[in-house]
Scaffold this motif. Structure first.
Motif, PDB file in Angstrom:
ATOM      1  N   GLN A   1       0.831  -1.214   0.000  1.00 13.40           N
ATOM      2  CA  GLN A   1       0.000   0.000   0.000  1.00 13.40           C
ATOM      3  C   GLN A   1       0.860   1.256   0.000  1.00 13.40           C
ATOM      4  O   GLN A   1       0.539   2.242  -0.639  1.00 13.40           O
TER       5      GLN A   1
ATOM      6  N   HIS B   1      -0.007   6.726  -4.522  1.00 12.78           N
ATOM      7  CA  HIS B   1      -0.814   6.579  -5.734  1.00 12.78           C
ATOM      8  C   HIS B   1      -0.028   7.237  -6.872  1.00 12.78           C
ATOM      9  O   HIS B   1       0.492   8.333  -6.685  1.00 12.78           O
TER      10      HIS B   1
ATOM     11  N   LYS C   1      -2.113  -0.457  -8.190  1.00 13.84           N
ATOM     12  CA  LYS C   1      -1.745   0.954  -8.383  1.00 13.84           C
ATOM     13  C   LYS C   1      -0.499   1.113  -9.245  1.00 13.84           C
ATOM     14  O   LYS C   1      -0.353   2.096  -9.954  1.00 13.84           O
TER      15      LYS C   1
ATOM     16  N   CYS D   1      -7.805   8.644  -1.720  1.00 11.85           N
ATOM     17  CA  CYS D   1      -6.440   8.105  -1.607  1.00 11.85           C
ATOM     18  C   CYS D   1      -6.146   7.644  -0.180  1.00 11.85           C
ATOM     19  O   CYS D   1      -5.545   6.586   0.020  1.00 11.85           O
TER      20      CYS D   1
ATOM     21  N   ASN E   1      -7.973   4.421   0.576  1.00 12.38           N
ATOM     22  CA  ASN E   1      -7.381   3.286  -0.134  1.00 12.38           C
ATOM     23  C   ASN E   1      -6.228   2.644   0.628  1.00 12.38           C
ATOM     24  O   ASN E   1      -5.796   1.544   0.298  1.00 12.38           O
TER      25      ASN E   1
ATOM     26  N   SER F   1       0.365  12.308  -3.918  1.00 12.66           N
ATOM     27  CA  SER F   1       0.757  11.088  -4.638  1.00 12.66           C
ATOM     28  C   SER F   1       1.763  10.278  -3.809  1.00 12.66           C
ATOM     29  O   SER F   1       1.600   9.077  -3.614  1.00 12.66           O
TER      30      SER F   1
ATOM     31  N   THR G   1       0.316   9.055  -0.170  1.00 13.46           N
ATOM     32  CA  THR G   1      -0.652   7.953  -0.192  1.00 13.46           C
ATOM     33  C   THR G   1      -0.269   6.860  -1.196  1.00 13.46           C
ATOM     34  O   THR G   1      -1.043   5.930  -1.424  1.00 13.46           O
TER      35      THR G   1
ATOM     36  N   MET H   1      -9.013  -0.778  -5.118  1.00 16.63           N
ATOM     37  CA  MET H   1      -7.581  -0.733  -4.795  1.00 16.63           C
ATOM     38  C   MET H   1      -7.257  -1.179  -3.379  1.00 16.63           C
ATOM     39  O   MET H   1      -6.163  -1.635  -3.109  1.00 16.63           O
TER      40      MET H   1
END
Length: 451
Positions: free
Chosen positions: A57, A153, A348, A174, A177, A148, A151, A341
């Motif tokens: 993650q 992503h 991702k 985000c 997730n 980005s 988190t 996700m």
């Protein structure tokens, strides 16, 4: 004997992280396999899951933290990078594991798998992190880039979402997730009431509560659903709450003939069968034979007898079925899966922006293929487990512009559970994960004009 030596939890996690990256296999499938193969103790399964998913993650976040401490990152073997990420994840994000324990374990694994130089490097990097602390995310000036990295992503995805939903909603999505999804199930209303099933679960020591959103939904707080007597007796089936809404949108009525065009693994199919009260017929199609078997097995367990399952490509339905032969059609189209996700964090890093455009043409072709099979006045529900407008609103908008005999059906709102009605926008429903804590999901309800 060294070859049959049982791997401990962290060694198993390391092996999993390597396999996921190397084979681009889904983490949830590999995780179950690893638990069985390595005979992981039941009390360690939680830690194994936490370390695997957590490290996946937060991969981009962990790499940002590690960057200042690695001199030649490109020269470091892949498994060593995974080991550093895994250990850093424990040091930063897990309170219950002392830093020294995580660090010592990493050095031992490095000694076992590599040579003295590697174990010294691992020890040095992690001790430097311990002494100096990790770099601040505030050093990233661009808020979208910071989100980005924070988190984990990809930047292209965060940019898209900010354009489509605004920064605040994107940030919520985000952040959510990064958390573990609630396990939910649907009560089989043909066989039991929700109250009866909850009472059965309580007797077995399984902690569960009614869903505040779906009348037949259950949230599991503790305990294994698949081992529950209620599951074995076919009184419930595992399904996400967002996915349950597809059958509500479709609104099946007694004795109707319904097509579920992309049906596996069958959660929505069996829900439709239940809503028909085992009357009428649901024809469930999927491309793969083994997936069709999953639908049949699930239906048998639930005691649903009005299903006809077939392995076939739904783009060729017109070769098999007559025009206007179905009262209602559900097309739960293949999609990027950007709404799930939390369940597949590795997704991702493998998805690309161009994938969305390729999928859009598949989705459009499927809609065009199934739409002639719908009777006049019938309902066609298009759904996906993604949140991107290219695969959702754009597909539906283009279809309606081209197919003048179809229109948006606003009666979807009255068929939805009360808690969902405020989220309906005309004939469409876009659920983001933060709305009800479920998967991201899109539903459009279309009606074939009578004239």
């Amino acid at each position: 004997m060294k070859k049959t030596e049982k791997k401990n939890v962290r060694e198993t996690v390391l092996e999993l992280l390597e396999m996921i990256e190397k084979n681009q296999s889904y983490s949830n499938i590999l995780l179950n396999h690893a638990i069985n193969k390595n005979k992981i103790n039941s009390k360690d399964i939680g830690l194994l899951t936490e370390l695997t998913y957590g490290t996946l993650q937060r991969r981009m976040n962990l790499d940002y933290y590690l960057q200042p401490f690695l001199k030649n990152p490109k020269k470091i073997e892949g498994w060593v990078v995974h080991l550093l990420r895994l250990t850093l994840y424990q040091m930063i994000f897990l309170d219950k594991i002392p830093d020294h324990a995580a660090l010592n374990e990493a050095v031992e694994i490095a000694k076992k798998r590599g040579h003295k130089g590697i174990s010294s490097m691992v020890n040095g990097v992690l001790r430097n992190v311990q002494r100096q602390g990790v770099p601040s995310l505030e050093d990233i000036k661009d808020p979208i880039e910071r989100l980005s990295i924070k988190t984990s992503h990809p930047l292209w995805l965060v940019k898209r979402w900010v354009e489509q939903f605004g920064f605040e909603e994107t940030e919520k999505m985000c952040e959510l997730n990064l958390t573990a999804p609630t396990q939910t199930a649907r009560v089989n209303t043909i066989k039991a009431t929700r109250e009866h099933v909850l009472a059965m679960l309580e007797e077995e020591g399984i902690e569960a509560k009614p869903s505040p959103v779906i009348p037949e939904g259950i949230h599991f707080l503790r305990g294994n659903i698949a081992n529950a007597q209620a599951f074995k007796e076919g009184l419930l089936t595992i399904q996400d709450e967002s996915s349950m809404l597809a059958a509500y949108a479709l609104g099946p009525e007694k004795n109707e003939t319904i097509l579920d065009a992309c049906a596996a693994p069958g959660g929505k199919t069996t829900h439709i069968g239940e809503k028909l009260g085992n009357s009428g017929k649901v024809i469930a199609l999927d491309l793969h034979e083994h997936k069709v078997k999953l639908i049949s097995d699930n239906a048998d367990r639930l005691g649903i007898s009005n299903l006809d399952t077939r392995a076939m490509d739904s783009r060729k339905v017109q070769e098999v079925f007559d025009d206007e032969s179905f009262d209602r059609i559900l097309l739960d189209a293949p999609c990027s899966g950007l709404g799930v996700m939390r369940r597949k964090p590795d997704m991702k890093y493998t998805k690309k922006e161009e994938d969305l455009l390729h999928l859009q043409s598949v989705q459009t072709n499927l809609l065009k293929a199934v739409s002639p099979l719908l009777k006049k006045g019938g309902i066609l529900v298009y759904s996906t487990c993604t949140v991107d407008k290219v695969e959702n609103q754009e597909v539906v908008s283009a279809f309606l512009n081209e197919q003048i005999d179809f229109e948006g059906d606003r009666s979807i709102k009255e068929r939805m559970p009360e808690a969902i009605q405020p989220l309906v926008d005309g004939f469409q429903l876009q659920i983001l994960p933060q709305h009800i804590g479920s998967d991201g999901f899109y539903i459009a309800c279309l009606r074939k004009k009578v004239q």
